[in-house]
Write a protein that holds these residues in place. Sequence first.
Motif, short mmCIF file in Angstrom:
data_model
loop_
_atom_site.label_atom_id
_atom_site.label_comp_id
_atom_site.label_asym_id
_atom_site.label_seq_id
_atom_site.Cartn_x
_atom_site.Cartn_y
_atom_site.Cartn_z
N GLY A 52 0.65 -1.18 -0.06
CA GLY A 52 0.06 -0.01 0.09
C GLY A 52 0.98 1.33 -0.09
O GLY A 52 0.37 2.33 0.31
N GLY A 53 1.96 1.09 -0.40
CA GLY A 53 2.85 2.34 -0.38
C GLY A 53 3.19 2.75 0.76
O GLY A 53 3.45 3.83 1.16
N TYR A 54 3.56 1.72 1.95
CA TYR A 54 3.89 2.14 3.25
C TYR A 54 5.16 2.90 3.13
O TYR A 54 5.55 3.67 4.25
CB TYR A 54 4.14 0.83 4.19
N ALA A 55 6.10 2.72 2.29
CA ALA A 55 7.48 3.34 2.52
C ALA A 55 7.34 4.98 2.75
O ALA A 55 8.61 5.41 2.96
CB ALA A 55 8.43 2.83 1.59
N THR A 56 6.42 5.40 2.07
CA THR A 56 6.20 6.85 2.25
C THR A 56 5.96 7.25 3.64
O THR A 56 6.41 8.35 3.93
CB THR A 56 5.11 7.34 1.23
N HIS A 57 5.53 6.63 4.35
CA HIS A 57 4.97 7.11 5.49
C HIS A 57 5.80 6.10 6.91
O HIS A 57 5.71 6.68 7.59
CB HIS A 57 3.32 6.82 5.92
N TRP A 58 5.90 5.14 6.67
CA TRP A 58 6.60 4.11 7.58
C TRP A 58 7.80 3.49 7.28
O TRP A 58 7.95 3.39 6.15
CB TRP A 58 5.37 3.04 7.93
N THR A 93 10.92 -1.74 9.04
CA THR A 93 11.26 -2.31 10.28
C THR A 93 10.38 -2.80 10.90
O THR A 93 9.20 -2.30 11.13
CB THR A 93 12.37 -1.33 11.09
N SER A 94 10.58 -3.96 11.70
CA SER A 94 9.58 -4.60 12.83
C SER A 94 7.83 -4.88 12.18
O SER A 94 7.18 -4.34 12.75
CB SER A 94 9.45 -3.50 14.01
N PRO A 95 8.23 -5.66 11.19
CA PRO A 95 6.65 -5.71 10.27
C PRO A 95 5.89 -6.57 11.36
O PRO A 95 6.41 -7.49 12.16
CB PRO A 95 7.36 -6.63 9.25
N ILE A 96 4.42 -6.59 11.22
CA ILE A 96 3.59 -7.30 11.86
C ILE A 96 2.73 -8.18 10.84
O ILE A 96 2.31 -7.35 9.93
CB ILE A 96 2.60 -6.34 12.90
N ASP A 97 2.54 -9.28 11.17
CA ASP A 97 1.56 -10.07 10.27
C ASP A 97 0.26 -10.22 11.03
O ASP A 97 0.01 -10.66 12.01
CB ASP A 97 2.26 -11.37 10.13
N PHE A 111 3.80 -2.35 8.30
CA PHE A 111 4.98 -2.02 8.86
C PHE A 111 4.36 -0.81 9.80
O PHE A 111 3.95 0.13 9.33
CB PHE A 111 5.67 -1.54 7.80
N PRO A 112 4.67 -0.63 11.12
CA PRO A 112 4.32 0.21 11.92
C PRO A 112 5.11 1.34 12.35
O PRO A 112 4.68 2.45 12.73
CB PRO A 112 4.17 -0.73 13.34
N GLN A 113 6.48 1.23 12.09
CA GLN A 113 7.28 2.41 12.52
C GLN A 113 7.30 3.65 12.12
O GLN A 113 7.27 3.63 10.48
CB GLN A 113 8.47 1.94 12.85
N GLY A 120 2.49 3.30 14.81
CA GLY A 120 1.34 3.67 14.29
C GLY A 120 0.17 2.66 14.49
O GLY A 120 0.28 1.91 15.37
N TYR A 121 -0.93 2.97 14.32
CA TYR A 121 -2.14 2.22 14.42
C TYR A 121 -2.09 0.71 14.72
O TYR A 121 -2.39 -0.19 15.61
CB TYR A 121 -3.34 2.37 13.76
N ILE A 122 -1.41 -0.04 13.63
CA ILE A 122 -1.40 -1.20 13.30
C ILE A 122 -0.74 -2.07 14.59
O ILE A 122 -0.80 -3.25 14.78
CB ILE A 122 -0.35 -1.60 11.98
N ALA A 123 0.19 -1.34 15.23
CA ALA A 123 0.84 -1.77 16.26
C ALA A 123 0.47 -1.32 17.74
O ALA A 123 1.08 -1.72 18.74
CB ALA A 123 2.61 -1.35 16.34
N LYS A 124 -0.71 -0.64 17.80
CA LYS A 124 -1.03 -0.23 19.18
C LYS A 124 -1.79 -1.02 19.83
O LYS A 124 -2.76 -1.75 19.33
CB LYS A 124 -2.02 1.36 18.74
N LYS A 125 -1.45 -1.13 20.92
CA LYS A 125 -2.24 -2.26 22.08
C LYS A 125 -3.67 -1.98 22.10
O LYS A 125 -4.35 -2.86 22.10
CB LYS A 125 -1.42 -2.36 23.46
N TRP A 126 -4.06 -0.69 22.05
CA TRP A 126 -5.36 -0.34 21.97
C TRP A 126 -6.31 -0.82 20.80
O TRP A 126 -7.30 -1.01 20.84
CB TRP A 126 -5.70 0.90 22.32
N LEU A 127 -5.55 -1.03 19.75
CA LEU A 127 -6.19 -1.75 18.54
C LEU A 127 -6.79 -3.12 18.59
O LEU A 127 -7.48 -3.52 18.29
CB LEU A 127 -5.20 -1.56 17.30
#
Length: 490
Positions: free
Chosen positions: A325-331, A334-338, A362-364, A376-383
């Motif tokens: 999704g073009g993550y490299a522009t924003h994030w 490193t530290s990917p989450i599946d 990719f969250p960072q 960011g959101y994808i790694a937030k515990k509250w998600l």
Amino acid sequence: MTPDTTRHAPMCRLNRGLGLYGVLALTFAALCWPSQAQAQAWSLTTAQRQAFLQYYAPVVLKRGNGNDGRHGYDWVTNFDFDRDGNFSNNKLNWKQIPQYIDASRTGPSAWSGWRVRPTLYTSLIEFMDGGKNLVLIYHVYHALDKNAAGDYQLHDWERVEMLVQNVVGNPGSGETVAYAVVTQHKRNVVRRAGHVDLNFMQTATGKHLLIWQAEWSDKLAAAHGQELRFCTDPYSFFAGRMASAGKAEAGVNNDGKKNVHYAFVPEGSADAVAAFGAQALTYATADALASRYDNGKTVTWPNVKRITYELQDLADILPTHWQYGGYATHWKDTSPIDFWLESPIVNEAGQAEVSAGMQRFFPQTRDIENEDDREGYIAKKWLLGTFELNDSASDFGGGGSSEFHDNAYASSVADSRGRTRASASGYGTSPGTFWWQHDYFVHTGFTDSKDGVEHGFWLPGAWYSPTNGGFDGRWVQLFDDRPGLESGQR
């Protein structure tokens, strides 16, 4: 290699090492939460889901720090305020917001194409458990803040969350707020129903939790950096002060009175907007709606800037974390989450923006100024609901333990009903390997003194399906994006 995602029926499994403490904890939680005996499953409509998010949207009373040419720094905004499709320079560009304001006095400028549009990013989780329940999440977006050490940080991640129980139809039909949680940096501070700190502005168009927010800048051993607190004063206190042109201040949890320079009010609640006299923030109104006071300056209510905000979706931003999704522009990479997605992330028109299947995110944060790499959101515990609750705020840090989150990922601890994450979902190969799209831990609202343990339960099986009266709004976009429009424009 794609992990084995074979799914088995959810099981109720007691941890063999539960012991007396665990038995007592399970008994306590059972007394605090209705049993799983189900009422007949039914679902809200899309319009009702939007209505609940609007009805309970908080009123945010904010202290500012707008002197010394920093006017506008405290505004709530959105991820693409500068309309360049790049989140990595948001902090850098937000430092130009005083120039945006100053230029607005004289007409079109290099900044007149910006759309500040104060926004809270939301999701609604709907599930049946002894009746209809909702988890409402609101992320108050700011483009920058400073930590206690004085370091600039990109994006601010403070959120408000509520558990609403006994839902029977449209909002305001007798449902109750069981508890609310606010983010104070890494702490998740809870207030349960009936607590003196849990105060709402009740109108015909909404029941709005009263929240105080600190200014953008740093402060040692004091509230700072956009942190959130509960307002300890009832709405009648603020209504009286507004009517008498009195001092603008708010009592906050675990502290005393704090200055108020801004009021951010949900645009979807006509009565709240009218009561505060809030206005839409546009290029034309920017100069009049920017506070220029120092955080230590106490003002009267006629000098408080009252601004409307809109609701958008967490699911608007989640696709930007996706590997395709073009993550490299924003994030960063490193530290990917599946995540195993059983269904795609869809937009307001129902079109897929992230495909179903095993997907990597990719969250960072990528910060063009190389000052911040928080997640960011994808790694937030509250998600995922895997945060640890705290009864108190603290000016000295702490409270951000990852132990419960780590235990949840490993499926190493049973919940209050005897299930682990894996046994609740049925994905026996998920521990330590991937998250399931519909993993969610529902807190009872009571804190636990034991590290790595929380009172609550994993939503089991196909809880999210319409057949079971569920809806997982973390992955669905509900609110029209209205690209290019100013606040208040339709």
